[in-house]
Structures are given as C-alpha cells and as structure tokens.
Design a protein around this motif. Structure first.
Motif, short mmCIF file in Angstrom:
data_model
loop_
_atom_site.label_atom_id
_atom_site.label_comp_id
_atom_site.label_asym_id
_atom_site.label_seq_id
_atom_site.Cartn_x
_atom_site.Cartn_y
_atom_site.Cartn_z
N GLY A 139 27.75 -20.16 -25.88
CA GLY A 139 27.90 -20.52 -24.49
C GLY A 139 29.31 -21.04 -24.26
N LEU A 140 29.49 -21.75 -23.18
CA LEU A 140 30.80 -22.34 -22.90
C LEU A 140 30.80 -23.79 -23.33
CD1 LEU A 140 31.62 -20.95 -19.34
CD2 LEU A 140 32.61 -20.22 -21.52
N ASP A 141 31.77 -24.16 -24.18
CA ASP A 141 31.97 -25.57 -24.48
C ASP A 141 32.77 -26.20 -23.35
OD1 ASP A 141 34.56 -24.65 -24.88
OD2 ASP A 141 34.50 -24.87 -27.06
N SER A 142 33.12 -27.46 -23.48
CA SER A 142 33.83 -28.14 -22.39
C SER A 142 35.18 -27.50 -22.11
CB SER A 142 34.01 -29.63 -22.74
OG SER A 142 34.75 -29.80 -23.94
N ASN A 143 35.87 -27.04 -23.16
CA ASN A 143 37.15 -26.38 -22.96
C ASN A 143 36.98 -25.07 -22.22
OD1 ASN A 143 40.05 -26.04 -23.43
ND2 ASN A 143 39.44 -24.44 -24.89
N GLY A 144 35.94 -24.29 -22.60
CA GLY A 144 35.68 -23.04 -21.91
C GLY A 144 35.30 -23.25 -20.46
N ALA A 145 34.51 -24.28 -20.20
CA ALA A 145 34.12 -24.58 -18.83
C ALA A 145 35.34 -24.96 -17.98
CB ALA A 145 33.09 -25.72 -18.82
N GLN A 146 36.29 -25.69 -18.57
CA GLN A 146 37.51 -26.04 -17.85
C GLN A 146 38.34 -24.80 -17.53
OE1 GLN A 146 39.54 -28.97 -20.24
NE2 GLN A 146 38.04 -30.58 -19.80
N LYS A 147 38.41 -23.88 -18.48
CA LYS A 147 39.17 -22.64 -18.25
C LYS A 147 38.51 -21.80 -17.16
CE LYS A 147 41.21 -22.18 -22.86
NZ LYS A 147 41.27 -21.34 -24.10
N LEU A 148 37.19 -21.73 -17.19
CA LEU A 148 36.47 -20.99 -16.15
C LEU A 148 36.74 -21.59 -14.78
CD1 LEU A 148 34.38 -18.80 -15.41
CD2 LEU A 148 32.60 -20.51 -15.82
N TRP B 4 39.35 -23.28 -13.91
CA TRP B 4 40.76 -23.00 -13.59
C TRP B 4 40.92 -21.60 -13.01
CZ3 TRP B 4 43.93 -19.36 -16.27
CH2 TRP B 4 45.29 -19.40 -15.92
N VAL B 5 40.24 -20.62 -13.61
CA VAL B 5 40.32 -19.25 -13.09
C VAL B 5 39.72 -19.18 -11.69
CG1 VAL B 5 39.48 -16.90 -13.41
CG2 VAL B 5 40.32 -18.19 -15.37
N LYS B 6 38.56 -19.80 -11.49
CA LYS B 6 37.92 -19.75 -10.18
C LYS B 6 38.80 -20.39 -9.11
CE LYS B 6 33.04 -19.58 -11.52
NZ LYS B 6 31.73 -20.26 -11.43
N LYS B 7 39.43 -21.49 -9.46
CA LYS B 7 40.26 -22.20 -8.47
C LYS B 7 41.52 -21.44 -8.12
CE LYS B 7 42.81 -26.53 -7.78
NZ LYS B 7 43.17 -27.85 -8.37
N ASN B 8 42.13 -20.81 -9.12
CA ASN B 8 43.47 -20.25 -8.91
C ASN B 8 43.53 -18.73 -8.75
OD1 ASN B 8 45.40 -22.69 -9.39
ND2 ASN B 8 43.96 -22.80 -11.12
N TYR B 9 42.50 -18.02 -9.19
CA TYR B 9 42.62 -16.56 -9.23
C TYR B 9 41.45 -15.81 -8.62
CZ TYR B 9 46.53 -17.58 -12.26
OH TYR B 9 47.72 -18.08 -12.75
N MET B 10 40.35 -16.47 -8.31
CA MET B 10 39.25 -15.78 -7.65
C MET B 10 39.61 -15.54 -6.19
SD MET B 10 35.26 -16.91 -7.11
CE MET B 10 34.75 -16.59 -8.79
N ILE B 11 39.42 -14.30 -5.73
CA ILE B 11 39.73 -13.97 -4.34
C ILE B 11 38.51 -13.54 -3.56
CG2 ILE B 11 42.14 -13.39 -4.82
CD1 ILE B 11 41.32 -10.43 -4.81
N TYR B 12 37.39 -13.31 -4.24
CA TYR B 12 36.14 -13.01 -3.54
C TYR B 12 34.97 -13.45 -4.40
CZ TYR B 12 32.22 -10.75 -1.31
OH TYR B 12 31.00 -10.53 -0.71
N ASP B 13 33.98 -14.06 -3.76
CA ASP B 13 32.76 -14.48 -4.44
C ASP B 13 31.60 -14.22 -3.49
OD1 ASP B 13 30.69 -15.65 -5.82
OD2 ASP B 13 31.55 -17.66 -5.86
N TYR B 14 30.67 -13.38 -3.90
CA TYR B 14 29.53 -13.06 -3.04
C TYR B 14 28.74 -14.30 -2.65
CZ TYR B 14 26.20 -13.54 -6.98
OH TYR B 14 25.43 -14.01 -8.02
N CYS B 15 28.81 -15.33 -3.45
CA CYS B 15 28.08 -16.57 -3.15
C CYS B 15 28.76 -17.40 -2.07
CB CYS B 15 27.91 -17.41 -4.42
SG CYS B 15 26.63 -16.78 -5.54
N ARG B 16 29.89 -16.94 -1.56
CA ARG B 16 30.57 -17.64 -0.47
C ARG B 16 30.68 -16.78 0.79
NH1 ARG B 16 35.73 -20.02 -3.98
NH2 ARG B 16 34.50 -21.20 -5.52
N ASP B 17 30.10 -15.60 0.75
CA ASP B 17 30.23 -14.66 1.85
C ASP B 17 29.03 -14.79 2.79
OD1 ASP B 17 30.70 -12.55 3.55
OD2 ASP B 17 31.13 -11.09 1.96
N ALA B 18 29.11 -15.76 3.68
CA ALA B 18 27.99 -16.04 4.58
C ALA B 18 27.72 -14.89 5.54
CB ALA B 18 28.27 -17.33 5.36
N LYS B 19 28.75 -14.16 5.94
CA LYS B 19 28.54 -13.03 6.84
C LYS B 19 27.70 -11.94 6.18
CE LYS B 19 32.80 -13.63 9.53
NZ LYS B 19 34.08 -13.00 9.95
N ARG B 20 27.84 -11.82 4.90
CA ARG B 20 27.11 -10.78 4.18
C ARG B 20 25.65 -11.16 3.96
NH1 ARG B 20 28.98 -8.65 -1.77
NH2 ARG B 20 27.45 -6.98 -2.03
#
Length: 284
Positions: free
Chosen positions: A244-253, A255-271
């Motif tokens: 699974g993800l340890d604490s370091n892996g969770a921090q990296k995940l 970081w990616v979501k905060k800085n590089y994610m540009i679309y997430d179906y879980c945030r698309d209320a119109k859809r």
C-alpha cells in the motif's frame, strides 16, 4: 460479446491462499509481447519496441500472458514533436465488452510546446467513468519514463517513475465493485483520435508530421499469471501483493494531486447532478 467469468483459486483468500506456491514471473519485451496489429508499423529489435501511426493505420501490441494481480512496469517515450490528435494507450483489459475490467493510462498528444495530458480511468464489471487527468512534471516526449500499474487485492496504484499519482481502494464492503475476478492482459496502441483527444477535437492531426512513433522498453511483470483456467501464486510478504502507500507515498500522492491533477471525476458536479459516485466520499 458474452461476459467472461473467471473464478481463480487465488481469490479464495481465507483458505486456499495458504496452499499456493510462490511464483515469480520475469518478463522480456522481446519474448513476452506480441505485435498484434498494424502490420510493419509495429516493430521490435534489440529490446526496443516501437509503434507508429500514419494516415492509413495505427498499431498495437499485447502481452502473451494474462495476469490476475501483479505489478506491471513499462518504460515509454511518447510521440515527440507535434503529436496533437494522437493517443498512446497503455492498459490492462480483461476482454469482452459489457462486463469487462480495465485499468488505463492514455497519453493525449498535443501541439509542439504544449504539455501532454495523462488520462487515467478504471472499469469494474463494465462500469467506467472514473477519469482523472494530469500534467506531468517533465516532458514525456524527451526521454523514457517508467509507468507502472500495481494491482493487488487491497488497491490499484498508478505510478510514474515510482511516484504514485492515483489510488483506487478495494471498497467492496461499501458496495463498490472492485476488479478481482477477471484476469487481464496488457495492451498498448497508438491511434488517431483527433475527433476528441486534443481540446475536445478542435486541434486535428497534422499528417505532414507522420509517421508518429512511440517507443517502449524495460517491460517487467511481477505478477500472477493466469494459465489453463487458474492462477496459482502467493508472493512473499512485503511484496506488491500486500503493498500500500506508506506515509511518504501518501505525501507524494497528495503532492501530485495538488500540483498536477487537472481533472477529477469526483469534483465534476455538472457531470453528476444526482450526486457523486459512492467512492468519491471515501478517502483513498
């Protein structure tokens, strides 16, 4: 096509898992990959595989083996230059259509100087619509980078150069289907999708740049191979089987979501005007 039903012995977790032997599967791109379509547009030589796309056709490959859980790695250098309209897909698929399972990486090409979009998706029992999209912290056209899928009974993790970018947990206890009953084969294809891939189809493929070429090397499958209607493996403790993800892996995940994610179906209320899918309310 009819549903493909599989009931491998390695899924009887409480009893039969204790009876299984340890199986370590090595893989080689030259011997364990089959060039499946596109004629001479798909080529392998000296440990390097290349898929190409021209106006006539794209090309693709598939793994000789099917897997039921495992960690799959591939080094990929996507189409360089003006790649708008092209899609390089790299994914696991169980076969069939209506009730298939699938784990996707798709690289959506762009015009020169604009970033690729890395598109990810998951299907369980034929249900998808779980897209997440990312920019990358490097230009994937310039060099090979390792793209990995870790799939075990606990969760599915997407990695780029060892950095987790996405996690999908097994939440069957909450009524959310999880891919665990159908073995999947690895596929990749390079194809033209200029009706939707770049800015919703606004930017078309520039065929004067053809042939478009994506390159692959470093294939590795540390996985349970499905053969003769069954899978028999029990990886060692601490391996990908229970990773699974340890604490370091969770921090990296994060970081990616905060800085590089540009679309997430879980945030698309119109859809999802009637409410988000149930997994969206559960933490990863």
């Amino acid at each position: 096509m009819t549903k493909m039903s599989y009931f491998p012995i390695c899924l009887s977790f409480h009893v039969s898992i204790l009876l299984m032997t340890i199986v370590t599967v090595s893989a080689d791109i030259m011997t364990d990959i089959n060039l499946s379509w596109g004629g001479d547009r798909a080529k392998m030589s000296g440990g390097l595989l290349q898929l190409s796309l021209d106006r006539a056709s794209g090309s693709g490959f598939e793994s000789n083996n099917m897997y039921l859980f495992g960690k799959i790695d591939m080094q990929i250098k996507v189409v360089p230059g003006n790649s708008a309209g092209t899609v390089t897909a790299y994914y696991l698929h169980s076969g069939g259509d209506q009730y298939h399972d699938e784990i996707d990486f798709e690289f959506l090409g762009n015009v020169s100087g604009e970033p690729y979009i890395l598109h990810t998706n998951l299907y369980t029992q034929g249900k998808g619509n779980r897209e997440q999209q990312f920019y990358l912290w490097f230009d994937p056209r310039n060099a090979f980078h390792t793209y990995s899928i870790l799939w075990n009974p606990r969760q599915i993790l997407f990695y780029v150069d060892g950095t987790p970018i996405r996690a999908f947990m097994n939440r069957e206890g909450s009524g959310i289907p999880y891919p665990k009953n159908q073995p999947m084969r690895l596929y990749s294809s390079l194809w033209n999708a200029d009706d939707w891939a770049t800015r919703g189809g606004l930017v078309k493929t520039d065929w004067t740049q053809a042939p478009f070429v994506a390159s692959y090397r470093g294939f590795n499958a540390d996985a349970c191979v499905w053969s003769a209607g069954k899978s028999s493996c029990s990886p060692t403790k601490g391996s990908w089987w229970d990773q699974g993800l340890d604490s370091n892996g969770a921090q990296k995940l994060a970081w990616v979501k905060k800085n590089y994610m540009i679309y997430d179906y879980c945030r698309d209320a119109k859809r999802f005007p009637q409410g988000f899918p149930p997994e969206c309310s559960l933490s990863s």
